[in-house]
Design an enzyme around this catalytic site. Sequence first.
Site, PDB file in Angstrom:
ATOM      1  N   GLY A  59       0.774  -1.109  -0.044  1.00 47.74           N
ATOM      2  CA  GLY A  59      -0.021   0.032   0.103  1.00 47.74           C
ATOM      3  C   GLY A  59       0.848   1.202  -0.106  1.00 47.74           C
ATOM      4  O   GLY A  59       0.388   2.140  -0.434  1.00 47.74           O
ATOM      5  N   ASN A 107      -9.060   4.408   4.689  1.00 48.11           N
ATOM      6  CA  ASN A 107      -8.976   4.485   3.122  1.00 48.11           C
ATOM      7  C   ASN A 107      -9.796   3.665   2.521  1.00 48.11           C
ATOM      8  O   ASN A 107     -10.285   2.606   2.909  1.00 48.11           O
ATOM      9  CB  ASN A 107      -7.441   4.288   2.732  1.00 48.11           C
ATOM     10  CG  ASN A 107      -7.315   2.618   2.106  1.00 48.11           C
ATOM     11  OD1 ASN A 107      -7.571   2.315   1.270  1.00 48.11           O
ATOM     12  ND2 ASN A 107      -6.937   1.877   3.151  1.00 48.11           N
ATOM     13  N   GLY A 110      -9.108   1.288  -3.112  1.00 48.54           N
ATOM     14  CA  GLY A 110      -9.553   0.434  -4.237  1.00 48.54           C
ATOM     15  C   GLY A 110      -8.638   0.208  -5.219  1.00 48.54           C
ATOM     16  O   GLY A 110      -8.758   0.033  -6.555  1.00 48.54           O
ATOM     17  N   PHE A 111      -7.221  -0.165  -4.986  1.00 46.86           N
ATOM     18  CA  PHE A 111      -6.331  -0.821  -5.672  1.00 46.86           C
ATOM     19  C   PHE A 111      -5.860   0.085  -6.764  1.00 46.86           C
ATOM     20  O   PHE A 111      -5.660  -0.100  -7.722  1.00 46.86           O
ATOM     21  CB  PHE A 111      -6.529  -2.154  -6.262  1.00 46.86           C
ATOM     22  CG  PHE A 111      -6.592  -3.388  -5.212  1.00 46.86           C
ATOM     23  CD1 PHE A 111      -6.241  -3.140  -3.907  1.00 46.86           C
ATOM     24  CD2 PHE A 111      -7.327  -4.462  -5.712  1.00 46.86           C
ATOM     25  CE1 PHE A 111      -6.270  -4.314  -3.021  1.00 46.86           C
ATOM     26  CE2 PHE A 111      -7.289  -5.511  -4.780  1.00 46.86           C
ATOM     27  CZ  PHE A 111      -6.820  -5.231  -3.461  1.00 46.86           C
ATOM     28  N   ASN A 167      -3.589 -10.760  -1.891  1.00 48.12           N
ATOM     29  CA  ASN A 167      -4.378  -9.831  -1.183  1.00 48.12           C
ATOM     30  C   ASN A 167      -6.136 -10.212  -1.419  1.00 48.12           C
ATOM     31  O   ASN A 167      -6.820  -9.976  -2.443  1.00 48.12           O
ATOM     32  CB  ASN A 167      -4.259  -8.295  -1.853  1.00 48.12           C
ATOM     33  CG  ASN A 167      -4.956  -7.465  -0.768  1.00 48.12           C
ATOM     34  OD1 ASN A 167      -5.733  -7.766   0.101  1.00 48.12           O
ATOM     35  ND2 ASN A 167      -4.273  -6.045  -0.823  1.00 48.12           N
ATOM     36  N   SER A 170      -8.757  -6.940   1.017  1.00 51.62           N
ATOM     37  CA  SER A 170      -9.264  -5.371   0.963  1.00 51.62           C
ATOM     38  C   SER A 170     -10.467  -4.957   1.057  1.00 51.62           C
ATOM     39  O   SER A 170     -11.314  -5.920   0.241  1.00 51.62           O
ATOM     40  CB  SER A 170      -8.550  -4.506  -0.188  1.00 51.62           C
ATOM     41  OG  SER A 170      -9.187  -3.320  -0.634  1.00 51.62           O
ATOM     42  N   ASN A 172     -12.239  -2.579  -0.186  1.00 52.20           N
ATOM     43  CA  ASN A 172     -12.458  -1.535  -0.963  1.00 52.20           C
ATOM     44  C   ASN A 172     -12.777  -2.062  -2.318  1.00 52.20           C
ATOM     45  O   ASN A 172     -12.832  -1.080  -3.266  1.00 52.20           O
ATOM     46  CB  ASN A 172     -11.322  -0.497  -0.751  1.00 52.20           C
ATOM     47  CG  ASN A 172     -11.139   0.066   0.404  1.00 52.20           C
ATOM     48  OD1 ASN A 172     -12.203   0.305   1.231  1.00 52.20           O
ATOM     49  ND2 ASN A 172      -9.873   0.198   0.895  1.00 52.20           N
ATOM     50  N   THR A 173     -12.669  -3.216  -2.696  1.00 51.89           N
ATOM     51  CA  THR A 173     -13.025  -3.823  -4.049  1.00 51.89           C
ATOM     52  C   THR A 173     -14.189  -4.678  -3.786  1.00 51.89           C
ATOM     53  O   THR A 173     -13.890  -5.598  -3.019  1.00 51.89           O
ATOM     54  CB  THR A 173     -11.895  -4.561  -4.475  1.00 51.89           C
ATOM     55  OG1 THR A 173     -10.817  -3.552  -4.860  1.00 51.89           O
ATOM     56  CG2 THR A 173     -12.489  -5.404  -6.058  1.00 51.89           C
ATOM     57  N   LYS A 208      -3.143 -12.679   2.473  1.00 58.71           N
ATOM     58  CA  LYS A 208      -3.442 -11.615   3.456  1.00 58.71           C
ATOM     59  C   LYS A 208      -4.987 -11.657   3.669  1.00 58.71           C
ATOM     60  O   LYS A 208      -5.739 -11.387   2.739  1.00 58.71           O
ATOM     61  CB  LYS A 208      -2.870 -10.443   2.779  1.00 58.71           C
ATOM     62  CG  LYS A 208      -3.119  -9.078   3.863  1.00 58.71           C
ATOM     63  CD  LYS A 208      -2.289  -8.000   3.322  1.00 58.71           C
ATOM     64  CE  LYS A 208      -2.436  -6.710   4.402  1.00 58.71           C
ATOM     65  NZ  LYS A 208      -1.543  -5.545   3.978  1.00 58.71           N
ATOM     66  N   ASN A 237      -5.338  -7.350   7.170  1.00 61.47           N
ATOM     67  CA  ASN A 237      -5.753  -6.124   6.402  1.00 61.47           C
ATOM     68  C   ASN A 237      -6.239  -5.134   7.478  1.00 61.47           C
ATOM     69  O   ASN A 237      -6.334  -5.264   8.672  1.00 61.47           O
ATOM     70  CB  ASN A 237      -6.373  -6.472   5.178  1.00 61.47           C
ATOM     71  CG  ASN A 237      -6.142  -5.585   4.065  1.00 61.47           C
ATOM     72  OD1 ASN A 237      -6.030  -4.450   4.247  1.00 61.47           O
ATOM     73  ND2 ASN A 237      -5.894  -6.276   2.895  1.00 61.47           N
ATOM     74  N   THR A 238      -6.793  -4.226   6.804  1.00 58.39           N
ATOM     75  CA  THR A 238      -7.656  -2.942   7.489  1.00 58.39           C
ATOM     76  C   THR A 238      -8.946  -3.695   7.925  1.00 58.39           C
ATOM     77  O   THR A 238      -9.474  -4.546   7.314  1.00 58.39           O
ATOM     78  CB  THR A 238      -7.873  -1.742   6.478  1.00 58.39           C
ATOM     79  OG1 THR A 238      -8.522  -1.927   5.210  1.00 58.39           O
ATOM     80  CG2 THR A 238      -6.570  -1.188   6.424  1.00 58.39           C
ATOM     81  N   GLY A 259      -3.924   1.496  11.670  1.00 53.91           N
ATOM     82  CA  GLY A 259      -3.246   2.382  12.630  1.00 53.91           C
ATOM     83  C   GLY A 259      -3.488   1.706  14.120  1.00 53.91           C
ATOM     84  O   GLY A 259      -4.068   0.427  14.377  1.00 53.91           O
ATOM     85  N   GLY A 288      -1.518  -1.809  13.751  1.00 54.91           N
ATOM     86  CA  GLY A 288      -1.378  -0.770  15.153  1.00 54.91           C
ATOM     87  C   GLY A 288       0.012  -0.946  15.702  1.00 54.91           C
ATOM     88  O   GLY A 288       0.457  -0.521  16.610  1.00 54.91           O
TER      89      GLY A 288
END
Length: 349
Positions: A59, A107, A110-111, A167, A170, A172-173, A208, A237-238, A259, A288
């Site tokens: 990322g 975030n 989206g790749f 991955n 994520s 975001n996809t 991941k 991942n997030t 984070g 984190g």
Amino acid sequence: MEKHLLNLIKLFKPETSHFLTIELLKIFSFILKRSSDNPILNSSIAGLNLKNPIGLAAGFDKNAEVINAMQRLGFGLIECGTTTIKPQYGNPKPRVFRLSEDLALINRLGFNNKGVENFLKNFHKRKKSSSLIGINIGPNKDSKDFIEDYIKLFDKIYAEADYITINLSSPNTQGLRDIQKIESLNILTRELKAIKENKSVKKNIFLKIDPDSTEQDYDNIINIVYKNNIDGLIISNTSVEKPDSLLNRFSTEKGGLSGAPLRVKSNEVLKNIAIKTKGQIALIGVGGIFTGRDVYQKIKYGASAVQLYTALTFEGAKLVEVIKRDLINHLKDDGFDNIDQAIGSEINI
């Protein structure tokens, strides 16, 4: 000077700050000088030697533009990407939010990347060093078949990387996390295993995964990892979940949270999977990490290495060496001669 520059960069919106950071690293990488690592940090993961276990998460360097600079900053492993077959813009802006009070980011990129051809062109410019270099791959969001994208990418980049990360997680996809479901994951990993078996050199494959799944989901993933000879898991991942404790005004934005607020959750998933797998699967801990103590906790929970990204946006380039010095002190305080001795020490593996 670095402190003033970091404060200046943080005046911009997060995505602009990231762009500026990448450009500065490309321009000034030659002035960075890597320090030698204390042998106490020398370790290995899935048969690969590490000068130290501190990794850069995917990322940060999506297009493999600053590998040389990140090596000089002292990372033991560097994961570039996520790269996709075709270039893609990603999701509409604004799509990155800095939660300063929470030491976090959200975030929904989206790749966004320039595609695998550009990625490999940049990747070939890297200088050889002691850092492990991994490639993180994912499908284009408009792909008709995500699994086919993974297979094409895997075969295309196989010879280049020290290890390859798939991955799957994520947020975001749209539909991507469905690949983690047992039927799709079995098909994908079986195909990857077949490609790997036909190669003369055997590269490690990591999956991941996300921190938001159920225990049954993780059990299914572990079973498939055993079945299809996957080398390891990157945890995690997030997260799509936003705790009520978040203070920043952007705390309800859609996207993946990273984070400090992810630390406890990602650690719990890591620990539980480490207990189940008993050291038989290589684990990389993510989520984190801001201090040597954060790294040490993940190591004691069963991680052979860690990765960070968000903390860099708050703490700057000095963070890596600070973490390593802190980690060395923790190891010595507990009487360990080498970090490998500490792996899983808190859960008796």
